[in-house]
Design a protein around this motif. Structure first.
Motif, PDB file in Angstrom:
ATOM      1  N   ALA B  72      -3.671 -18.209   1.093  1.00 12.75           N
ATOM      2  CA  ALA B  72      -3.373 -16.879   1.573  1.00 12.75           C
ATOM      3  C   ALA B  72      -4.749 -16.243   1.788  1.00 12.75           C
ATOM      4  O   ALA B  72      -5.536 -16.319   1.011  1.00 12.75           O
ATOM      5  N   ARG B  75      -6.655  -9.618   1.547  1.00 14.06           N
ATOM      6  CA  ARG B  75      -6.492  -8.581   2.107  1.00 14.06           C
ATOM      7  C   ARG B  75      -6.679  -7.349   1.539  1.00 14.06           C
ATOM      8  O   ARG B  75      -5.822  -6.641   1.141  1.00 14.06           O
ATOM      9  N   ARG B  78      -5.315  -3.739   3.162  1.00  9.06           N
ATOM     10  CA  ARG B  78      -4.155  -3.557   3.111  1.00  9.06           C
ATOM     11  C   ARG B  78      -3.665  -3.232   1.649  1.00  9.06           C
ATOM     12  O   ARG B  78      -2.764  -2.657   1.494  1.00  9.06           O
ATOM     13  N   ARG B  79      -4.092  -4.114   0.753  1.00  8.56           N
ATOM     14  CA  ARG B  79      -3.989  -3.925  -0.662  1.00  8.56           C
ATOM     15  C   ARG B  79      -4.114  -2.424  -1.216  1.00  8.56           C
ATOM     16  O   ARG B  79      -3.408  -1.756  -1.757  1.00  8.56           O
ATOM     17  N   HIS B  82      -1.545   0.005   0.248  1.00  8.23           N
ATOM     18  CA  HIS B  82      -0.331  -0.170  -0.506  1.00  8.23           C
ATOM     19  C   HIS B  82      -0.380   0.750  -1.958  1.00  8.23           C
ATOM     20  O   HIS B  82       0.513   1.159  -2.082  1.00  8.23           O
ATOM     21  N   ARG B  83      -1.712   0.521  -2.548  1.00 12.97           N
ATOM     22  CA  ARG B  83      -1.627   1.318  -3.827  1.00 12.97           C
ATOM     23  C   ARG B  83      -1.842   2.768  -3.801  1.00 12.97           C
ATOM     24  O   ARG B  83      -1.507   3.490  -4.809  1.00 12.97           O
ATOM     25  N   ALA B  85      -0.951   4.913  -1.013  1.00 14.63           N
ATOM     26  CA  ALA B  85       0.200   5.641  -0.128  1.00 14.63           C
ATOM     27  C   ALA B  85       1.311   5.694  -0.701  1.00 14.63           C
ATOM     28  O   ALA B  85       1.742   4.660  -1.553  1.00 14.63           O
ATOM     29  N   TRP B  87       4.957   5.831   0.440  1.00 17.89           N
ATOM     30  CA  TRP B  87       5.499   5.573   1.650  1.00 17.89           C
ATOM     31  C   TRP B  87       6.623   6.517   2.077  1.00 17.89           C
ATOM     32  O   TRP B  87       6.649   6.791   3.267  1.00 17.89           O
ATOM     33  N   ARG B 149       2.202   1.535 -14.689  1.00 15.55           N
ATOM     34  CA  ARG B 149       1.422   2.543 -13.693  1.00 15.55           C
ATOM     35  C   ARG B 149       2.473   3.879 -13.159  1.00 15.55           C
ATOM     36  O   ARG B 149       1.807   4.813 -12.648  1.00 15.55           O
ATOM     37  N   LEU B 154       0.424   6.988 -11.031  1.00 14.49           N
ATOM     38  CA  LEU B 154       1.024   7.106  -9.506  1.00 14.49           C
ATOM     39  C   LEU B 154       0.912   8.555  -9.129  1.00 14.49           C
ATOM     40  O   LEU B 154       0.784   8.971  -7.976  1.00 14.49           O
ATOM     41  N   ARG B 157      -2.199   9.613  -8.098  1.00 14.31           N
ATOM     42  CA  ARG B 157      -2.679   9.049  -6.961  1.00 14.31           C
ATOM     43  C   ARG B 157      -1.886   9.492  -5.738  1.00 14.31           C
ATOM     44  O   ARG B 157      -2.495  10.012  -4.732  1.00 14.31           O
ATOM     45  N   ARG B 158      -0.475  10.041  -6.021  1.00 16.28           N
ATOM     46  CA  ARG B 158       0.170  10.537  -4.970  1.00 16.28           C
ATOM     47  C   ARG B 158      -0.104  11.760  -4.583  1.00 16.28           C
ATOM     48  O   ARG B 158      -0.298  12.498  -3.316  1.00 16.28           O
TER      49      ARG B 158
END
Ligand SMILES: [Zn+2]
Lengths: 265, 264
Positions: B72, B75, B78-79, B82-83, B85, B87, B149, B154, B157-158
């Motif tokens: 694979a 990425r 992309r990773r 994801h970590r 944002a 959503w 986490r 989190l 981060r948010r």
């Protein structure tokens, strides 16, 4: 990104019980869904049965450290769940598949399992390999690049199982994992369960008595927030040999044990 | 690596005379694992059939590596997204954008009396905070909440994501209107810190809604109804805002542990 691993994290789990609950009370909304439960669980696959509203999901949520118990003692993997200092280390050794597991629809299976591996603090260097292994184990290898919203119910459930096992947890909690799986997938899943139960403590909540008989080393029957019965899968069949309602001896045994518990209470 | 394996012992090991279950084989194997020199000597001593089998295996492995499934792709970007944002905050970001633009248009239309952007600045990040950590808005809340986490990490981060969305927006309209940046920055940070601090006790979503509601009801609505801009959005209140912001941010850092416990 390299994370320092403390001695405590790599130490073998020497505690005798993965789950130790005494007098546990947990609320679901305003109702006491788990009401004075005593439960000790060692490694193996434990099947949790019970009628709707028995408190199965609430118990799973408390064991997953998603909700706080109202009362009683709860130790997981040797740590008190109320101890803030050890909570993070404890959580990195848990795996949890909720009954209603939401997801981000645009994630692919690989994105999702990788994201959950990161949240469960799998060391950064191991994340890709651990993700691939978890996806392979649930049989989603050729759908790893598919978006979650394009998957069928059974495949979603398997993606959910993959995220729960990606960190090779010492305590794995699966709430209704076989919903949406076809018979062949259920057989494969039971094999996976037995495999997982060799090394860790697996608690499977289900409404399918046959799953418990086929894959679990012991049976727990929950009713009205308390443990109504605990024994071997064979005990279920024995209890239902000549009495009760259901299609199989085990299902009849389930109904008999539930009835006996209620009439005794 | 002082003593290498003697030739006689190595020959016995290569031919299978010294079996794997023989205790004598263990130190030989332990040595072979780390000594390239003895590995080479062993390769010269093994019988032909074993050599052929190894060569075949090697060819098969190389062929599989060449023709098998591709690994694979990595990425990173992309990773990373994801970590970082959250959503569920995207719809909120859109609403905030529209509100700030509407406030800007009002202020631009009535430049002398109006400071709607400044009235909005304290509550602009609160919607995002309410949404980012809410059971109702985050579809994966149940799965995420019990992970290592979850909680403090989190949340931080948010919060960074929310501030990174709001601050440039306010900076842009503030610059167009020519307002003092401290007038929107300090209230914005103060309310963010207050929401996190209070959130440690009652949950961030609830704290954000409470603080936002209080500000709107007590300050914004009266100001809009009476068309008189309150002292909180005037330059003379800046020292007050500065002191409050510093105090609340300090307290939030001190009380960060509040976000580490189980949710109720
Ligand atoms: Zn050597």
């Amino acid at each position: 990104m390299v994370r320092a691993v403390s001695a405590g994290e790599v130490a073998p789990s020497t505690q005798a019980w993965q789950v130790e609950a005494t007098g546990l009370r947990v609320k679901a909304g305003s109702r006491l869904a788990v009401d004075g439960l005593d439960l000790m669980l060692a490694p193996g696959v434990h099947g949790l049965l019970g009628p709707n509203g028995a408190g199965k999901t609430t118990l799973m949520r408390a064991l997953a450290t998603v909700i706080k118990p109202k009362d009683g003692r709860l130790r997981l993997l040797g740590h008190d769940v109320r101890d803030r200092r050890s909570l993070r280390a404890l959580r990195s050794r848990l795996g949890y598949l909720p009954q209603q597991f939401g997801f981000y629809p645009k994630f692919t299976v690989r994105d999702y399992v990788e994201y959950m591996a990161w949240l469960r603090e799998v060391p950064a260097a191991d994340v890709p390999a651990a993700t691939q292994r978890a996806i392979d184990r649930v049989g989603l290898t050729d759908r790893a690049g598919s978006r979650l919203k394009s998957l069928s119910g059974g495949m979603l459930r398997r993606a959910g199982i993959a995220q729960a096992i990606v960190n090779e947890p010492d305590l794995l909690l699966l709430d209704e994992p076989t919903v949406g799986l076809d018979p062949e997938q259920r057989v494969e899943f039971r094999e996976l369960l037995r495999d997982l139960g060799d090394a860790s403590c697996v608690l499977v909540s289900t409404h399918l008595v046959e799953d418990v008989v086929a894959a679990c080393s012991d049976v727990l029957l929950l009713d009205q927030g308390r443990l109504a019965f605990r024994g071997l899968p064979a005990d279920l069949a024995r209890a239902g040999a000549s009495d009760g309602v259901g299609d199989s001896a085990a299902e009849r045994g389930y109904s008999v044990l539930l009835r006996d518990h209620r009439s005794a209470a | 690596m002082t003593a290498h394996v003697p030739v006689a012992v190595l020959t016995a090991y290569a031919t299978g005379e010294l079996g794997a279950d023989d205790a004598m084989a263990w130190p030989v194997e332990a040595h072979l694992e780390t000594c390239a020199q003895c590995q080479d000597r062993l390769a010269g001593l093994i019988p032909a059939p074993v050599g052929e089998m190894l060569a075949e295996t090697r060819t098969a492995i190389l062929a599989r590596a060449r023709n098998g499934p591709k690994p694979a792709r990595r990425r990173r970007l992309r990773r990373l997204t994801h970590r970082w944002a959250a959503w569920s905050v995207f719809p909120w970001a859109l609403v905030t954008l529209m509100a700030v633009i509407a406030a800007f248009l009002l202020d631009a239309a009535f430049p002398v009396r109006s400071a709607v952007v400044l009235l909005l600045a304290p509550v602009a990040p609160l919607g995002g905070l309410a949404v980012a950590w809410s059971r109702r808005w985050d579809p994966a809340w149940e799965t995420v909440a019990g992970t290592a986490r979850a909680g403090l990490e989190l949340l931080l981060r948010r919060t960074v994501v929310v501030l990174a969305t709001v601050l440039p927006l306010l900076a842009a309209v503030g610059w167009r209107l020519g307002t003092n940046p401290a007038l929107w920055l300090l209230p914005c940070l103060t309310f963010t810190a207050a929401a996190l601090l209070l959130g440690g006790l009652i949950g961030v979503s609830r704290a954000a809604v409470l603080l936002g509601g209080a500000w709107v009801l007590a300050i914004v609505l009266p100001a809009l109804v009476t068309v008189r801009m309150p002292v909180f959005v005037q330059t003379e209140s800046l020292p007050g805002w500065a002191v409050t912001a510093v105090a609340l941010i300090g307290l939030t850092i001190l009380r960060a542990g509040d976000h580490r416990h189980l949710s109720k």
